[in-house]
Design a protein around this motif. Structure first.
Motif, PDB file in Angstrom:
ATOM      1  N   LEU A 130       0.827  -1.207   0.000  1.00 62.05           N
ATOM      2  CA  LEU A 130       0.000   0.000   0.000  1.00 62.05           C
ATOM      3  C   LEU A 130       0.860   1.256   0.000  1.00 62.05           C
ATOM      4  O   LEU A 130       0.566   2.222  -0.707  1.00 62.05           O
ATOM      5  N   LYS A 131       1.917   1.268   0.785  1.00 60.60           N
ATOM      6  CA  LYS A 131       2.786   2.445   0.838  1.00 60.60           C
ATOM      7  C   LYS A 131       3.549   2.625  -0.467  1.00 60.60           C
ATOM      8  O   LYS A 131       3.767   3.740  -0.915  1.00 60.60           O
ATOM      9  N   VAL A 132       3.962   1.535  -1.085  1.00 61.18           N
ATOM     10  CA  VAL A 132       4.663   1.631  -2.370  1.00 61.18           C
ATOM     11  C   VAL A 132       3.730   2.231  -3.415  1.00 61.18           C
ATOM     12  O   VAL A 132       4.122   3.121  -4.178  1.00 61.18           O
ATOM     13  N   ARG A 133       2.498   1.786  -3.452  1.00 60.24           N
ATOM     14  CA  ARG A 133       1.516   2.350  -4.389  1.00 60.24           C
ATOM     15  C   ARG A 133       1.258   3.819  -4.092  1.00 60.24           C
ATOM     16  O   ARG A 133       1.153   4.644  -5.004  1.00 60.24           O
ATOM     17  N   ALA A 134       1.145   4.138  -2.818  1.00 62.05           N
ATOM     18  CA  ALA A 134       0.903   5.536  -2.433  1.00 62.05           C
ATOM     19  C   ALA A 134       2.098   6.413  -2.813  1.00 62.05           C
ATOM     20  O   ALA A 134       1.914   7.537  -3.291  1.00 62.05           O
ATOM     21  N   LEU A 142       4.384  10.576  -6.276  1.00 56.25           N
ATOM     22  CA  LEU A 142       5.426  11.062  -7.194  1.00 56.25           C
ATOM     23  C   LEU A 142       4.836  11.419  -8.560  1.00 56.25           C
ATOM     24  O   LEU A 142       5.257  12.397  -9.182  1.00 56.25           O
ATOM     25  N   LEU A 143       3.877  10.646  -9.013  1.00 53.08           N
ATOM     26  CA  LEU A 143       3.251  10.949 -10.295  1.00 53.08           C
ATOM     27  C   LEU A 143       2.476  12.262 -10.252  1.00 53.08           C
ATOM     28  O   LEU A 143       2.432  12.992 -11.241  1.00 53.08           O
ATOM     29  N   VAL A 144       1.884  12.561  -9.123  1.00 49.15           N
ATOM     30  CA  VAL A 144       1.163  13.823  -8.971  1.00 49.15           C
ATOM     31  C   VAL A 144       2.106  15.006  -9.182  1.00 49.15           C
ATOM     32  O   VAL A 144       1.741  16.001  -9.783  1.00 49.15           O
ATOM     33  N   TYR A 145       3.338  14.871  -8.721  1.00 49.80           N
ATOM     34  CA  TYR A 145       4.306  15.966  -8.833  1.00 49.80           C
ATOM     35  C   TYR A 145       5.010  15.999 -10.192  1.00 49.80           C
ATOM     36  O   TYR A 145       5.817  16.886 -10.453  1.00 49.80           O
ATOM     37  N   GLU A 146       4.706  15.044 -11.064  1.00 48.61           N
ATOM     38  CA  GLU A 146       5.154  15.026 -12.459  1.00 48.61           C
ATOM     39  C   GLU A 146       6.640  15.320 -12.657  1.00 48.61           C
ATOM     40  O   GLU A 146       7.025  16.143 -13.478  1.00 48.61           O
ATOM     41  N   GLY A 147       7.488  14.638 -11.881  1.00 45.38           N
ATOM     42  CA  GLY A 147       8.927  14.776 -12.071  1.00 45.38           C
ATOM     43  C   GLY A 147       9.554  15.974 -11.387  1.00 45.38           C
ATOM     44  O   GLY A 147      10.759  16.155 -11.447  1.00 45.38           O
ATOM     45  N   ARG A 148       8.742  16.808 -10.749  1.00 44.65           N
ATOM     46  CA  ARG A 148       9.288  17.948 -10.006  1.00 44.65           C
ATOM     47  C   ARG A 148       9.881  17.431  -8.697  1.00 44.65           C
ATOM     48  O   ARG A 148       9.439  16.414  -8.164  1.00 44.65           O
ATOM     49  N   PRO A 149      10.874  18.126  -8.163  1.00 43.34           N
ATOM     50  CA  PRO A 149      11.437  17.712  -6.861  1.00 43.34           C
ATOM     51  C   PRO A 149      10.362  17.753  -5.773  1.00 43.34           C
ATOM     52  O   PRO A 149       9.513  18.654  -5.752  1.00 43.34           O
ATOM     53  N   VAL A 150      10.412  16.772  -4.902  1.00 41.63           N
ATOM     54  CA  VAL A 150       9.469  16.695  -3.785  1.00 41.63           C
ATOM     55  C   VAL A 150      10.293  16.490  -2.521  1.00 41.63           C
ATOM     56  O   VAL A 150      11.132  15.592  -2.461  1.00 41.63           O
ATOM     57  N   ALA A 187      23.746   3.439  -8.074  1.00 40.88           N
ATOM     58  CA  ALA A 187      23.019   4.265  -9.053  1.00 40.88           C
ATOM     59  C   ALA A 187      22.640   5.611  -8.454  1.00 40.88           C
ATOM     60  O   ALA A 187      22.443   5.741  -7.259  1.00 40.88           O
ATOM     61  N   SER A 188      22.517   6.571  -9.303  1.00 43.16           N
ATOM     62  CA  SER A 188      22.068   7.896  -8.879  1.00 43.16           C
ATOM     63  C   SER A 188      20.593   7.833  -8.544  1.00 43.16           C
ATOM     64  O   SER A 188      19.779   7.443  -9.373  1.00 43.16           O
ATOM     65  N   ARG A 189      20.246   8.214  -7.342  1.00 45.49           N
ATOM     66  CA  ARG A 189      18.845   8.143  -6.922  1.00 45.49           C
ATOM     67  C   ARG A 189      17.969   9.045  -7.755  1.00 45.49           C
ATOM     68  O   ARG A 189      16.903   8.670  -8.170  1.00 45.49           O
ATOM     69  N   SER A 190      18.404  10.261  -7.997  1.00 47.93           N
ATOM     70  CA  SER A 190      17.538  11.195  -8.712  1.00 47.93           C
ATOM     71  C   SER A 190      17.375  10.793 -10.164  1.00 47.93           C
ATOM     72  O   SER A 190      16.283  10.842 -10.692  1.00 47.93           O
ATOM     73  N   SER A 191      18.452  10.379 -10.831  1.00 47.04           N
ATOM     74  CA  SER A 191      18.312  10.020 -12.238  1.00 47.04           C
ATOM     75  C   SER A 191      17.470   8.762 -12.401  1.00 47.04           C
ATOM     76  O   SER A 191      16.709   8.647 -13.346  1.00 47.04           O
ATOM     77  N   ALA A 192      17.592   7.821 -11.476  1.00 46.73           N
ATOM     78  CA  ALA A 192      16.772   6.608 -11.550  1.00 46.73           C
ATOM     79  C   ALA A 192      15.307   6.952 -11.361  1.00 46.73           C
ATOM     80  O   ALA A 192      14.452   6.475 -12.098  1.00 46.73           O
ATOM     81  N   SER A 193      15.003   7.811 -10.392  1.00 50.68           N
ATOM     82  CA  SER A 193      13.613   8.201 -10.149  1.00 50.68           C
ATOM     83  C   SER A 193      13.044   8.962 -11.335  1.00 50.68           C
ATOM     84  O   SER A 193      11.911   8.740 -11.746  1.00 50.68           O
ATOM     85  N   GLU A 194      13.821   9.886 -11.889  1.00 48.89           N
ATOM     86  CA  GLU A 194      13.363  10.646 -13.039  1.00 48.89           C
ATOM     87  C   GLU A 194      13.125   9.733 -14.236  1.00 48.89           C
ATOM     88  O   GLU A 194      12.137   9.886 -14.946  1.00 48.89           O
TER      89      GLU A 194
END
Length: 84
Positions: free
Chosen positions: A10-14, A19-27, A68-75
């Protein structure tokens, strides 16, 4: 709601939805913690959030390992999801 933070799926889905709500912007960590747990915080919210990220990467098939770079992987994960 108290049991939802104990269910990793549930937390992974949340986290993905948030993250999708923020559309790639930093959070910020604080924003994500607040969005995921609200007032029912786990013992160490920052560590709990850090534990969710690799689970999300595994769920997306994007577990890049510790080097791996956390930010590049997330982006990259977000861009790939939006392209589908």
């Amino acid at each position: 709601m108290a049991d939802s933070w104990r269910n990793p799926a549930l937390k992974v889905r949340a986290l993905l939805a948030d993250l999708l709500v923020y559309e790639g912007r930093p959070v910020s960590t604080d924003r994500l913690v607040d969005d995921l747990w609200g007032e029912e915080l786990p013992g160490n919210p920052a560590n709990a959030l850090q534990a969710e990220v690799p689970q999300l990467r595994r769920a997306l098939g994007r577990d890049h390992g510790a080097g791996a770079s956390r930010s590049s992987a997330s982006e990259a994960d977000l861009r790939q999801r939006r392209a589908r």
